[in-house]
Design an enzyme around this catalytic site. Structure first.
Site, short mmCIF file in Angstrom:
data_model
loop_
_atom_site.label_atom_id
_atom_site.label_comp_id
_atom_site.label_asym_id
_atom_site.label_seq_id
_atom_site.Cartn_x
_atom_site.Cartn_y
_atom_site.Cartn_z
N ASP A 101 0.87 -1.18 0.00
CA ASP A 101 0.00 0.00 0.00
C ASP A 101 0.91 1.23 0.00
OD1 ASP A 101 -1.66 2.11 0.69
OD2 ASP A 101 -2.88 0.93 2.09
N HIS A 102 0.90 1.95 -1.10
CA HIS A 102 1.85 3.06 -1.24
C HIS A 102 1.51 4.25 -0.33
CE1 HIS A 102 5.26 4.93 -2.82
NE2 HIS A 102 5.04 4.84 -4.12
#
Ligand code: CAO
Length: 428
Positions: free
Chosen positions: A400-401
């Protein structure tokens, strides 16, 4: 004086032993005349049975799954004052005076059939995509919900009232931008009549696929995914695994590369705790977990399930191999419970037993990363001035950036590869 009325299954044509597929009311409900009581389904159509009276339901005599024919008793109702006059085209009916405390007193035994309902049959339109009764369709329409978008959790994937309500709740509580309004605007998927181009068969998606599909879809559109690829030299690990495997095969314990991965992943999570965290509901804080429960994607005939192995940091390879065997068997035998799939910190999806070189797994929210593992392959690796054959294991880490930067992800996979290349590090 309040009147006690019986409501019976009305004339439903020549049908006998028709299935009750949905009951919309319960004892104690206050209903209006024409409110839908239940839905019946024949092999041709679904039909709603409305109430001929307004009143309070005292006893419910049918449940989902019952088979009924004309005249079967649906429920007993205490009619509201003036209720009889609200009957839906009710035929002339005898009534029974209610005792002073009608709830406590049983209805007289040989009570006459009071008001058979004139059925309002609303067949589900042929070719309609979602499987839902007319009442649920109407309910969805009233809320402005496109029923074809609602995943059904009922029998044979039927959309229930709860499904529509949950769908609305999910849309309303979705983060801004995740819904159509002011955020993601996408073209509707074209509706194609495939039968125009050749013969087709139609099979409903399994219940598991519907549920996991809705979750995967949400995770895919709401989490900014990036996938980091790497590979680990597992030549030595594999030699040890084979020795260990031979020893435990006699006890029916299968030591696969996945067992080593579970341990190595935990080591990497301890080194990089951001991967063992989740965003809280506000999206402004990270919740760091001091436990290491790892989900493992299991391929079952009905679809994907992700049971969770608890406290992987505290268990040895053999214990984990045993638990992995047990939990995947449980998943495939459909004996897995919701609790078995809760509380995971990080997931592993291993397709190594099947094949492939890399893939982009979808994060299992609220986790922030997932490791995909593909099939190891003997590869010529340039080392100390020459090519040597090494067994390389492909790793695909989706993260999850919002939580993890690319550099951290690269460090994580590099560290993971290092531990897998030298499993003595697991003991440090
Ligand atoms: N490279 C090479 N061989 C591998 C390997 C890898 N990365 N991973 C497993 N293998 C081998 C095993 O050693 C085993 O070999 P033998 O039969 O010779 O002993 C064989 O492949 C089969 O392994 P397995 O699949 O039975 O066991 P596992 O521990 O690797 O996996 C489980 C268990 C439950 C995860 C797996 O059966 C499964 O369901 N995988 C699919 C997961 C999935 O669908 N993911 C996709 C999710 S996204 O849609």
């Amino acid at each position: 004086m309040a009147e006690i009325k019986q409501v019976l299954v009305p004339d439903i044509g020549d049908y006998k032993d028709v299935s009750v597929i949905e009951v919309m009311v319960k004892v104690g409900d206050s209903i209006a005349a024409e409110d839908t009581l239940l839905t019946l389904e024949t092999d041709k159509a679904a039909m709603d049975v409305p109430s001929p009276f307004a009143g309070v339901i005292k006893e419910l005599k049918l449940k989902v799954g019952d088979k009924v024919s004309e005249g079967a008793l649906i429920l007993i109702l205490e009619a509201a004052a003036g209720g009889a006059t609200q009957a839906v085209a009710a035929p002339v009916a005898a009534t029974v005076a209610a005792p002073a405390t009608p709830a406590a007193a049983p209805a007289p035994k040989a009570a006459p059939i009071i008001a058979p309902v004139v059925p309002v049959v609303a067949p589900v339109p042929p070719g309609s995509k979602a499987h839902a009764s007319p009442a649920i369709r109407r309910f969805a329409r009233e809320l402005g919900v496109d029923i074809s978008q609602v995943p059904g959790s009922g029998d044979k994937g039927r959309v229930t009232k709860d499904d529509v309500q949950n769908y609305v709740k999910a849309v309303v509580s979705a983060p801004r931008g995740a819904t159509g309004s002011g955020g993601l605007q996408v073209l509707a998927t074209p509706v194609v009549d495939f039968a125009k181009f050749g013969e087709v068969d139609i099979k409903p998606l399994s219940r598991i696929k519907k549920i996991s599909g809705a979750n995967l879809h949400r995770n895919w559109v709401t989490i900014p995914h990036v996938t980091q690829f790497d590979e680990a030299d597992i030549t030595e690990m594999e030699a040890f695994r084979k020795d260990l495997g031979a020893e435990y095969a006699k006890q029916n314990i299968k030591i696969t590369p996945l067992v080593f991965l579970l341990k190595a992943v935990v080591k990497a999570l301890q080194q990089y705790p951001d991967f063992n965290a989740s965003l809280d509901a506000s999206g402004e804080n990270l919740v760091y977990k001091n436990y290491f429960h790892i989900g493992v994607a299991v391929d079952t005939p009905d679809g994907l399930m992700v049971p969770v192995l608890r406290d992987v940091d505290k268990k040895g390879l053999v214990q984990l191999a045993k638990e992995l065997g047990e939990i995947s068997a449980k998943a495939r035998e459909k004996k897995i419970t919701a609790a078995d799939m809760q509380g995971g910190c990080f997931s592993i999806s291993s397709l190594g037993g099947i094949g492939g070189t890399a893939f982009t797994p979808i994060i299992n929210a609220p986790e922030v990363a997932i490791l995909g593992v593909s099939r190891s392959k003997m590869t010529p690796v340039y080392k100390d001035g020459e090519f040597v054959p090494r067994l390389m294991l492909p790793l695909s880490l989706s993260y999850d950036h919002r939580v993890i930067d690319g550099a951290l992800a690269a460090r994580f996979t590099a560290y993971l590869a290092k531990v897998l290349s030298d499993i003595r590090l697991l003991a440090v």
